[in-house]
Design a protein around this motif. Structure first.
Motif, mmCIF file in Angstrom:
data_model
loop_
_atom_site.group_PDB
_atom_site.id
_atom_site.type_symbol
_atom_site.label_atom_id
_atom_site.label_comp_id
_atom_site.label_asym_id
_atom_site.label_seq_id
_atom_site.Cartn_x
_atom_site.Cartn_y
_atom_site.Cartn_z
ATOM 1 N N PRO A 1 33.393 35.173 3.106
ATOM 2 C CA PRO A 1 34.333 36.274 2.858
ATOM 3 C C PRO A 1 34.776 36.339 1.397
ATOM 4 C CG PRO A 1 34.904 35.141 4.893
ATOM 5 C CD PRO A 1 33.821 34.335 4.251
ATOM 6 N N ARG A 2 34.982 35.182 0.771
ATOM 7 C CA ARG A 2 35.425 35.183 -0.628
ATOM 8 C C ARG A 2 34.332 35.733 -1.542
ATOM 9 N NH1 ARG A 2 35.426 31.682 -5.045
ATOM 10 N NH2 ARG A 2 34.144 30.167 -3.926
ATOM 11 N N ILE A 3 33.085 35.346 -1.276
ATOM 12 C CA ILE A 3 31.982 35.857 -2.095
ATOM 13 C C ILE A 3 31.719 37.324 -1.787
ATOM 14 C CG2 ILE A 3 29.497 35.633 -2.505
ATOM 15 C CD1 ILE A 3 29.869 32.605 -2.394
ATOM 16 N N ASP A 4 31.871 37.721 -0.514
ATOM 17 C CA ASP A 4 31.746 39.140 -0.165
ATOM 18 C C ASP A 4 32.748 39.985 -0.952
ATOM 19 O OD1 ASP A 4 29.720 38.609 1.601
ATOM 20 O OD2 ASP A 4 30.960 38.771 3.410
ATOM 21 N N GLN A 5 33.952 39.461 -1.143
ATOM 22 C CA GLN A 5 34.970 40.193 -1.905
ATOM 23 C C GLN A 5 34.557 40.341 -3.370
ATOM 24 O OE1 GLN A 5 38.578 37.981 -1.217
ATOM 25 N NE2 GLN A 5 38.554 38.406 0.992
#
Length: 530
Positions: free
Chosen positions: A293-297
């Motif tokens: 999720p952090r990298i998707d952001q």
């Protein structure tokens, strides 16, 4: 010749003009580009290869094939692809001319340009290493191929050779749906929600988005291609390239570079009718496995951003560890220099003056390699390294390389001496001579890593190993870095991000003189150099 690229919701011309050597997106701002990634490149290389493709719970697969000249769509929850060998009515000659054999696409592309300058139409392939072939649909007959080879030999070109195989059967993809077995060369697979689970040879399942298709390649096997939106593709690249624990600004820098790299390199597998691979020969891509999720952001924050130079996508090369100094393009590969890929001391501090102390000088280089502190990569495992090999181990590794590249000196028994002949200003070894029982093998640039086992990079010096009788028994390679060292250091970006540097500042450090901008219809993807 115009190549089409699929943009979300419509088909638009990508515009490849052979005369000008231009790739441009033809995209309207905000439209996402679909790319074609070979996720299984050599399906059918082993007799028992299988690919099982499944829909998610509550969904169905739609399998498109051609039957009787018409498209037929089959529906199922799961399909297992196998490869069967179908006898040919009569034997066929599979033959082509290999003009050159290279370790990397970049050098193969420069070699292709040379052969084109002689009036030969060529294609770049990757049967194992990268190769330049005389184009098969131009040199179609045995006579034409032999006349070309004869002419090249008469002009003194010794590297081209003819690869010939007589086939009595051909591979065909085989699968069962509804109790009926289908044998087809081309299979397209869709699902309503655009998601699939793919299992290779009974191994773990991986999830992919988009569409899938199985198609023949130039090597007698098949390639499973994933048609996927570039932003979704990045979800399967960035966490595996930069690592899940990278600082946010390093992740953003990696995302921009990965997007730029992919769009600039869509020509890599033109000979096999797809665009990118899913391995280290392109960028590691694992579909939706390991997303974060952090990298998707970070991907969402940088959506559509690319790095350019003179309104052309940069050659967005990067490696894990530079060893304290980045390399210029020509330190590693043949081809025109990229002005933004130059030697940069990989440190936020003035730890070394390259202008006053060029690392082309052997003594200066050894002093540099002895430094450990103050660099972006200080403390990383492969920032500094030593690796040893006996003369016999070097001979074994070198002989394997010579056989693979069909070098005239193949068949060596012993290695007698290694000698570095030339370095670049960034300290990379440009030329290394290996004295063998059959003569001197001259290794250039990145081929040094391909031919010899120990070096993790070309940033090294040689320390002779002697026995008690003062006889040479082998060498210790003393060096730094891992990989080619061109462009951004991934571990270096960690340190700069932790110091508070923005993604834009990190990219400007590693690619000086470039521009960070949104992808639009004016940007050239790739321009062939004259």
């Amino acid at each position: 010749m115009v190549r089409s690229a699929k943009f979300q919701g419509q088909w638009l011309g990508l515009g490849l003009w052979i005369g000008l050597g231009l790739w441009g997106p033809g995209a309207l701002p905000g439209n996402a580009v679909e790319i074609e990634v070979g996720i299984v490149q050599r399906f059918g290389e082993e007799q028992n290869d299988t690919l099982t493709i499944s829909s998610l719970s509550g969904d169905r697969l739609e399998v498109d094939i051609i039957s009787g000249g018409q498209q037929q769509t089959l529906q199922t929850n799961q399909v297992t692809l196998e490869v069967a060998q179908q006898p040919l009515p009569q034997a066929e000659l599979a033959e082509y001319i290999v003009l050159s054999d290279q370790g990397t696409f970049e050098t193969a592309e420069d070699s292709a340009k040379f052969w084109r300058s002689l009036g030969i139409e060529v294609e770049i392939t990757q049967p194992g290493r990268w190769q330049v072939w005389a184009k098969r649909d131009v040199y179609q007959t045995p006579l034409l191929r032999r006349l070309l080879l004869q002419e090249l030999k008469a002009k003194g070109y010794t590297t081209p050779y003819l690869s010939s195989t007589v086939r009595t059967e051909k591979a065909i993809a085989s699968f069962v749906v509804g109790g009926y077995r289908y044998n087809r060369a081309n299979v397209a697979i869709r699902s309503r929600n655009g998601l699939f689970n793919v299992q290779e040879d009974g191994g773990p399942e991986s999830r992919f988005a988009g569409e899938l298709r199985l198609q023949p390649n130039a090597y007698g096997t098949f390639t499973l291609v994933n048609d996927v939106d570039i932003e979704v593709y990045l979800r399967g690249v960035v966490p595996h390239e930069i690592g899940p624990n990278a600082p946010d600004n390093a992740v953003e820098a990696q995302t921009i570079i990965a997007r730029t790299y992919a769009l600039r390199n869509l020509r890599r597998f033109e000979a096999d009718d797809y665009e990118l691979c899913a391995t280290i020969h392109c960028q590691v891509y694992k579909g939706l496995q390991g997303t974060s999720p952090r990298i998707d952001q970070a991907i969402a924050r940088t959506k559509g951003l690319v790095l350019t130079y003179n309104n052309e996508l940069v050659d967005a090369l990067y490696s894990s560890t530079t060893g304290g100094v980045t390399a210029s393009f020509s330190d590693v590969w043949d081809g025109a220099e990229r002005p933004y890929l130059k030697a940069v001391i990989d440190s936020p501090n003035p730890v070394w003056d390259l202008k006053g102390n060029s690392l082309a000088d052997e003594q200066a280089f050894r002093k540099f390699i002895a430094l450990n502190q103050g660099f972006n990569e200080t403390g990383r495992t492969v920032f500094r390294w030593e690796r040893s090999a006996t003369l016999q181990e070097l001979a074994t590794t070198l002989q394997t390389y010579l056989e693979r590249t069909q070098n005239p000196l193949a068949g060596i028994q012993t290695v007698q001496k290694l000698e570095i002949k030339r370095r670049s200003p960034s300290g990379r070894v440009l030329e290394l001579d290996v004295t063998t029982d059959r003569g001197i093998v001259k290794l250039l640039k990145n081929e040094i890593r391909s031919a010899l086992g120990p070096p993790r990079s070309t940033l090294f010096y040689l320390q002779p190993n002697l026995n008690p009788q003062n006889q040479l028994t082998g060498y210790t390679f003393v060096g730094g870095g891992f990989g080619h060292g061109v462009g951004m250091s991934q571990y270096g970006s960690y340190n700069l991000a932790n110091l508070g540097w923005s993604a834009a500042r990190i990219l400007q450090f590693y690619y000086p003189g470039t521009t960070l901008q949104p992808l639009d219809e004016s940007i050239v993807f790739w321009r062939e150099t004259p």
